[in-house]
Motif scaffolding. Structure first.
Motif, PDB file in Angstrom:
ATOM      1  N   ALA A 129      -4.059  -8.074   4.511  1.00 27.29           N
ATOM      2  CA  ALA A 129      -5.222  -8.002   3.639  1.00 27.29           C
ATOM      3  C   ALA A 129      -6.145  -9.199   3.904  1.00 27.29           C
ATOM      4  O   ALA A 129      -5.727 -10.327   3.892  1.00 27.29           O
ATOM      5  N   SER A 154      -3.994   5.306  -0.331  1.00 24.56           N
ATOM      6  CA  SER A 154      -4.688   6.409   0.340  1.00 24.56           C
ATOM      7  C   SER A 154      -3.999   7.739   0.061  1.00 24.56           C
ATOM      8  O   SER A 154      -4.436   8.775   0.550  1.00 24.56           O
ATOM      9  N   CYS A 201      -3.836  -4.616  -3.264  1.00 29.32           N
ATOM     10  CA  CYS A 201      -3.102  -3.398  -2.925  1.00 29.32           C
ATOM     11  C   CYS A 201      -4.063  -2.261  -2.616  1.00 29.32           C
ATOM     12  O   CYS A 201      -5.215  -2.256  -3.059  1.00 29.32           O
ATOM     13  N   TYR A 202      -3.556  -1.267  -1.894  1.00 25.37           N
ATOM     14  CA  TYR A 202      -4.394  -0.183  -1.370  1.00 25.37           C
ATOM     15  C   TYR A 202      -3.647   1.138  -1.488  1.00 25.37           C
ATOM     16  O   TYR A 202      -2.433   1.212  -1.230  1.00 25.37           O
ATOM     17  N   CYS A 220     -12.490  -4.686  -7.439  1.00 26.73           N
ATOM     18  CA  CYS A 220     -11.855  -3.440  -7.013  1.00 26.73           C
ATOM     19  C   CYS A 220     -12.905  -2.418  -6.617  1.00 26.73           C
ATOM     20  O   CYS A 220     -14.051  -2.476  -7.070  1.00 26.73           O
ATOM     21  N   TYR A 280       0.816  -1.212   0.000  1.00 23.15           N
ATOM     22  CA  TYR A 280       0.000   0.000   0.000  1.00 23.15           C
ATOM     23  C   TYR A 280       0.845   1.256   0.000  1.00 23.15           C
ATOM     24  O   TYR A 280       2.041   1.240   0.330  1.00 23.15           O
ATOM     25  N   LEU A 339      -8.743  -3.912   3.617  1.00 19.09           N
ATOM     26  CA  LEU A 339      -7.316  -3.761   3.391  1.00 19.09           C
ATOM     27  C   LEU A 339      -6.812  -2.852   4.505  1.00 19.09           C
ATOM     28  O   LEU A 339      -6.875  -1.635   4.409  1.00 19.09           O
ATOM     29  N   CYS A 346      -8.138  -4.616  -5.389  1.00 18.59           N
ATOM     30  CA  CYS A 346      -7.458  -3.375  -5.012  1.00 18.59           C
ATOM     31  C   CYS A 346      -8.469  -2.313  -4.626  1.00 18.59           C
ATOM     32  O   CYS A 346      -9.614  -2.312  -5.086  1.00 18.59           O
ATOM     33  N   TYR A 347      -8.020  -1.373  -3.802  1.00 20.60           N
ATOM     34  CA  TYR A 347      -8.905  -0.361  -3.235  1.00 20.60           C
ATOM     35  C   TYR A 347      -8.190   0.977  -3.202  1.00 20.60           C
ATOM     36  O   TYR A 347      -7.043   1.071  -2.749  1.00 20.60           O
ATOM     37  N   ASN A 348      -8.843   2.001  -3.730  1.00 20.77           N
ATOM     38  CA  ASN A 348      -8.300   3.353  -3.660  1.00 20.77           C
ATOM     39  C   ASN A 348      -9.188   4.254  -2.828  1.00 20.77           C
ATOM     40  O   ASN A 348     -10.398   4.330  -3.050  1.00 20.77           O
ATOM     41  N   ASP A 349      -8.578   4.950  -1.895  1.00 23.91           N
ATOM     42  CA  ASP A 349      -9.280   5.926  -1.068  1.00 23.91           C
ATOM     43  C   ASP A 349      -8.626   7.298  -1.177  1.00 23.91           C
ATOM     44  O   ASP A 349      -8.996   8.230  -0.490  1.00 23.91           O
TER      45      ASP A 349
END
Length: 426
Positions: A417, A269, A266-267, A331, A239, A404, A295-298
């Motif tokens: 994760a 921020s 994967c992440y 995702c 991340y 995540l 996968c994660y986007n913030d």
């Protein structure tokens, strides 16, 4: 008799010359280093130590000059023993391959080491631990500034180029590739191998103007996930929380990813934004031809440049069609997306172009304020996407359970994760 004496003197001279080094590989092949002078002696005599030698730090090392000459090659094990090397200065004008090591060879390993309080620069490949890694680097940390100044060069917090394995490492230093065709990444500038369990909190940036869709590749973990010849690169369980900016392909995890390359679990921020042209921008990947899964986007993703492809997960992705194994799936994006340049494309998951997007969703705000030409926006994807598959409300609940979570325990911090998903891929 004279011949016998001559042979004896020759042997004594050889032994005396070698003993000038303040340490030597003993029967158990363990060499200890406790001072900068011993570290420099090791660098000067690196070829005395083969793959069976373990180099062990027994104290923190403080460098006392500004002219570190990188160890040409590591063939054994270099164990930092949870100590640090401070003030390891490689001047910006240094030539090919700068870092603690020029090369970590296949089968070699660097572990349990921190590099801090220094600037490491060079014209070509630069990494705090190694310019090029063909072996294993694990449980290491970089807190130094790393920078390159020539075109087509790699700058990474841990390694410039990774052709081996980097695991459980992190970077908090500023990484800069000062060139139009530079590759900058928090862990590696270019990845041909495996990066797993790593994270970045440092500022990653590339400078220089792109031209005709050719420019730098910038990512929180790697600038370029490069599938080449027999290499099948993968970035997993990583991340980024650092700020990422560049002039062409910019992503929270990776700037560009080739066909056959994979980004999974994967992440991001960190804030991701364009400086220069900024054509392909994504919360996870700027421009990808390889798969992006779980996968994660913030983080906030933004651009004020014209002709931009911007997405919560990827700015641009192309594949061979609906049946391609390379896709975006499982995702989600919750980061705010904004675009103020004209003739551009923006989507909650994918900015534009042909690939399969499955079992993914967006809850982030999308803002378009085009000043020149027209822009196209989509809640999940911009135009030309091959197919978007979204499942039922039960799927949304399952995605909400995708956790995540950075677990901040001991250094190096490891991403834990947990994907609570039982449904299969469509």
């Amino acid at each position: 008799m004279k011949k016998t004496i001559s042979v004896i003197l020759s042997v004594l001279m050889t032994v005396t010359a070698f003993s000038a080094v303040p340490f030597s590989a003993r029967a158990e092949d363990v060499v200890t280093i406790s001072s900068y002078s011993e570290l420099k002696a090791y660098s000067d005599n690196y070829d005395h130590y083969d793959s069976n030698t373990r180099i062990v730090l027994t104290d923190n090392i403080v460098c006392t000059d500004s002219n570190w000459e990188p160890v040409l090659s590591l063939r054994g094990i270099f164990d930092g023993n949870n100590y640090s090397i401070k003030g390891l200065a490689v001047p910006e004008g240094y030539g090919d391959r700068a870092g603690l090591f020029k090369t970590v060879a296949y089968g070699a390993c660097v572990q349990n080491l921190t590099i801090e309080d220094c600037n490491i620069g060079g014209r070509y490949n630069v990494g705090a631990i190694a310019a090029e890694n063909e072996g294993t680097i694990k449980n290491c940390c970089n807190k130094a500034s790393v920078f390159t100044s020539n075109n087509n060069t790699y700058a990474g917090g841990i390694a410039g180029e990774n052709k081996g394995t980097i695991e459980n490492c992190y970077n908090s230093g500023t990484i800069t590739a000062n060139s139009t065709l530079g590759y900058g990444g928090g862990i590696a500038g270019g990845n041909y191998g495996t990066i797993t369990g790593c994270y970045n909190t440092g500022r990653i940036k590339t400078t220089g103007e792109a031209y005709e869709y050719v420019g730098a590749k910038t990512g929180g973990i790697a600038g370029y996930n490069h599938a080449y010849n027999a290499y099948s690169p993968i970035i997993t369980d990583c991340y980024n929380a650092g700020e990422i900016s560049g002039n062409e392909e910019i992503g929270g995890i990776v700037g560009k990813s080739d066909p056959g390359a994979v980004v999974v679990n994967c992440y991001n921020s960190g804030k991701v934004f364009a400086e220069g042209a900024g054509v392909f921008i994504g919360g996870i990947a700027g421009d990808t031809r390889g798969s992006v899964r779980y996968c994660y986007n913030d983080g906030e993703v933004s651009s004020d440049k014209n002709t931009t492809y911007l997405g919560g997960i990827a700015g641009l992705m192309t594949s061979s069609g609906e049946n391609s194994a390379e896709r975006i799936e499982y995702c989600r994006n919750s980061g705010a997306l904004s675009l103020s340049g004209g003739a551009s494309y923006i989507g909650g998951i994918l900015g534009s172009n042909g690939c399969l997007v499955s079992n993914s969703y967006n809850t982030g705000n999308i803002t378009v304020a085009a000043t020149i030409g027209s822009s196209v926006a989509g809640g999940v994807a911009g135009p030309k996407t091959v197919k978007v598959i979204l499942k039922s409300a039960e799927w949304s609940a399952a995605m909400a359970a995708l956790q995540l979570i950075p677990v901040m325990t001991a250094e190096p911090l490891k991403l834990k994760a947990r994907a609570l998903i039982t449904t299969g891929s469509p």
